[in-house]
Write an enzyme that holds these catalytic residues in place. Structure first.
Site, PDB file in Angstrom:
ATOM      1  N   GLU A  31       0.802  -1.221   0.000  1.00 48.15           N
ATOM      2  CA  GLU A  31       0.000   0.000   0.000  1.00 48.15           C
ATOM      3  C   GLU A  31       0.836   1.272   0.000  1.00 48.15           C
ATOM      4  OE1 GLU A  31      -2.930  -0.127   3.111  1.00 48.15           O
ATOM      5  OE2 GLU A  31      -3.882  -1.922   2.317  1.00 48.15           O
TER       6      GLU A  31
ATOM      7  N   GLU B 268      -5.022  -8.669   1.150  1.00 46.81           N
ATOM      8  CA  GLU B 268      -5.649  -8.280   2.422  1.00 46.81           C
ATOM      9  C   GLU B 268      -7.134  -8.114   2.210  1.00 46.81           C
ATOM     10  OE1 GLU B 268      -4.350  -4.855   4.661  1.00 46.81           O
ATOM     11  OE2 GLU B 268      -2.247  -5.365   4.331  1.00 46.81           O
TER      12      GLU B 268
HETATM   13  C1  FCB Z   1      -4.338  -1.925   5.618  1.00 42.00           C
HETATM   14  C2  FCB Z   1      -2.911  -2.144   6.093  1.00 42.00           C
HETATM   15  C3  FCB Z   1      -2.796  -3.162   7.190  1.00 42.00           C
HETATM   16  C4  FCB Z   1      -3.931  -3.052   8.182  1.00 42.00           C
HETATM   17  C5  FCB Z   1      -5.263  -3.051   7.482  1.00 42.00           C
HETATM   18  C6  FCB Z   1      -6.462  -3.017   8.398  1.00 42.00           C
HETATM   19  O1  FCB Z   1      -4.449  -0.656   5.051  1.00 42.00           O
HETATM   20  O2  FCB Z   1      -2.085  -2.569   5.031  1.00 42.00           O
HETATM   21  O3  FCB Z   1      -1.528  -2.998   7.765  1.00 42.00           O
HETATM   22  O4  FCB Z   1      -3.742  -1.950   8.977  1.00 42.00           O
HETATM   23  O5  FCB Z   1      -5.332  -1.969   6.598  1.00 42.00           O
END
Ligand code: FCB
Length: 446
Positions: free
Chosen positions: A172, A353
């Protein structure tokens, strides 16, 4: 609600991979142990008001000492893959120069433990914990950082390239630069558009240089970057909010993958980035990669703002379904994002994620019956099935996260784990969602 939801099998290819993701600063702790240097998050967390409740990553989940127990949890869960990040300041305490062999040893132990349990490690180089020594030299605003990052990548490729087959450069880049340099919410806490765009360009350069380095030193490894992509919605029907949402979309969704894959900056931002671009930069950035890491949680909202960014972050409206931390639940938006990412970038997608945050406590029976999370995960994994049916080349799903952990500025109160962590004792307590996810993975393997 939710806990009675079946973990019924999804129509996905047999090769589809299931995993969990974590990040070094959020779980490791041992912040001053075995020669680890400070990161920008260590210093940020010590500034008053930066992290909720004055929390810091000093101890976190103590994964540094408890990684065996955590790998055993993953084994019990049945995941095939695990994404973790290396703490740059643990292996290079000053960010460059002499390596810290005790820090490198830790990741040797972790990688070997994973492989010994039949779990494939996916290694991410950067999940936001920049060595403080480099921030002292300007951090991501110093163009030299592309070279420092490539040297760090070389160290990691040489050390783990014999055992690790999947490397990601950045997690990210949008969040760590927009929040870290543009809005001041994340470390290092700068709120300035020019600083943000300068950092953005240098992150892109560092990505390209690291990909070239990894290709040379870990031949055969599959390389990618991890991008957080969510639809950006205007908070009202006012035309200026629509303009703001489009600007947020440029910063959030396109500022990184577009240059990295198309050698092109979004038109909305090119004027701002131009002054930092030197001859040859775009070709240096756009190195071929093998997969696209997609992090997705929820649509995000913008409102018009007179400040230099032209948009402000807006909370989700209250009349839509929300997670326990107020993020909109919209599995159709997830399905559409996978399809859009497939059509735009034409790379194999791994969802690196996705997950559900809440403020949870242990119940009277000593467990966490997180039906809301189960309902979310059931709907979002169903969205993966739908995206694949619609032709999106999605090959894996990593749930965020194995453990409750330090949720950056929101601290420990914001819990995303399928394993509850009691921070007083560091005891791990699998939640109901852990069993549900284990059943889903098992059902897929049949
Ligand atoms: C993302 C991050 C991760 C975590 C999630 C909830 O943006 O990459 O580290 O904080 O959100």
């Amino acid at each position: 609600m939710g806990s009675d939801i079946e973990a019924s099998p999804l129509a996905l290819p047999a090769s589809f991979e299931w995993g969990v993701s974590t990040a070094a600063y959020q779980i490791e702790g041992a912040a001053a142990e075995d020669g680890r240097g400070p990161s920008i998050w260590d210093l940020f967390g010590k500034q008053k008001g930066r992290i909720a409740n004055g929390d810091t990553g000093d101890v976190a989940c103590d994964h540094y000492h408890r990684y065996r127990e955590d790998v055993a949890l993953m084994k019990r869960l049945g995941v095939q893959v695990y994404r973790f990040s290396i703490a740059w300041p643990r292996v290079l305490p000053h960010g460059r120069g002499p390596a810290n062999s005790l820090g490198l040893d830790f990741y040797d132990r972790l990688v070997d433990e994973l492989l010994g349990n039949g779990i494939e490690p996916w290694l991410c180089l950067y999940h936001w914990d920049l060595p403080q020594a480099l921030d002292d030299l300007g951090g991501w605003q110093n163009r030299d950082i592309a070279g420092w990052f490539a040297d760090y990548a070389a160290l990691i490729a040489r050390r783990y390239g014999d055992r690790v087959r999947h490397f990601a450069t950045f997690n990210e880049p949008n969040v760590c630069t927009l929040f870290g340099y543009g809005m001041g919410w994340n470390a290092p806490g700068i709120a300035d558009r020019r600083s943000f765009l300068r950092a953005a360009h240098h992150v892109n350069l560092a990505h390209g240089d690291a990909v070239r380095t990894l290709r040379a030193l870990a031949p055969g490894a599959l390389l990618g970057a991890i991008h957080n992509r969510q639809v950006c919605l205007p908070i009202s029907t006012a035309p200026q909010d629509a303009v703001a949402a489009n600007l947020l979309d440029a910063c959030w969704n396109r500022l990184y993958p577009d240059p990295q894959i198309f050698a092109d900056y979004p038109t909305e931002l090119v004027d701002g980035v131009q002054e930092f671009i030197q001859a040859g930069d775009m070709a240096r950035i756009a190195q071929p990669i093998d997969w696209f890491g997609l992090n997705h949680y929820s649509p995000i909202y913008a409102r018009a703002d007179p400040g230099p960014l032209g948009f402000a972050w807006a909370d989700a409206p209250h009349d839509v379904p929300l997670t326990g931390v107020g993020w909109r639940i919209d599995p159709d938006a997830f399905r559409d994002e996978m399809i859009a990412t497939h059509r735009r970038y034409r790379l194999p997608i791994y969802v690196t994620e996705n997950g559900y945050g809440a403020h949870e406590t242990l119940d009277d029976s000593g467990g966490v019956n997180d039906g809301g999370r189960i309902a979310y995960l059931a709907a979002y994994t169903r969205a993966v099935e739908q995206a694949v049916a619609a032709g999106a080349d999605v090959r894996g799903y990593f749930l965020w996260s194995l453990l409750d952990n330090l949720e950056w500025g929101a601290g420990y109160a914001s819990r995303f784990g399928i394993v509850y962590v009691d921070y007083a004792t560091l005891k791990r307590v699998p939640k109901a969602s852990f069993d549900w996810f284990a059943r889903l993975i098992r059902a897929q393997k049949r």
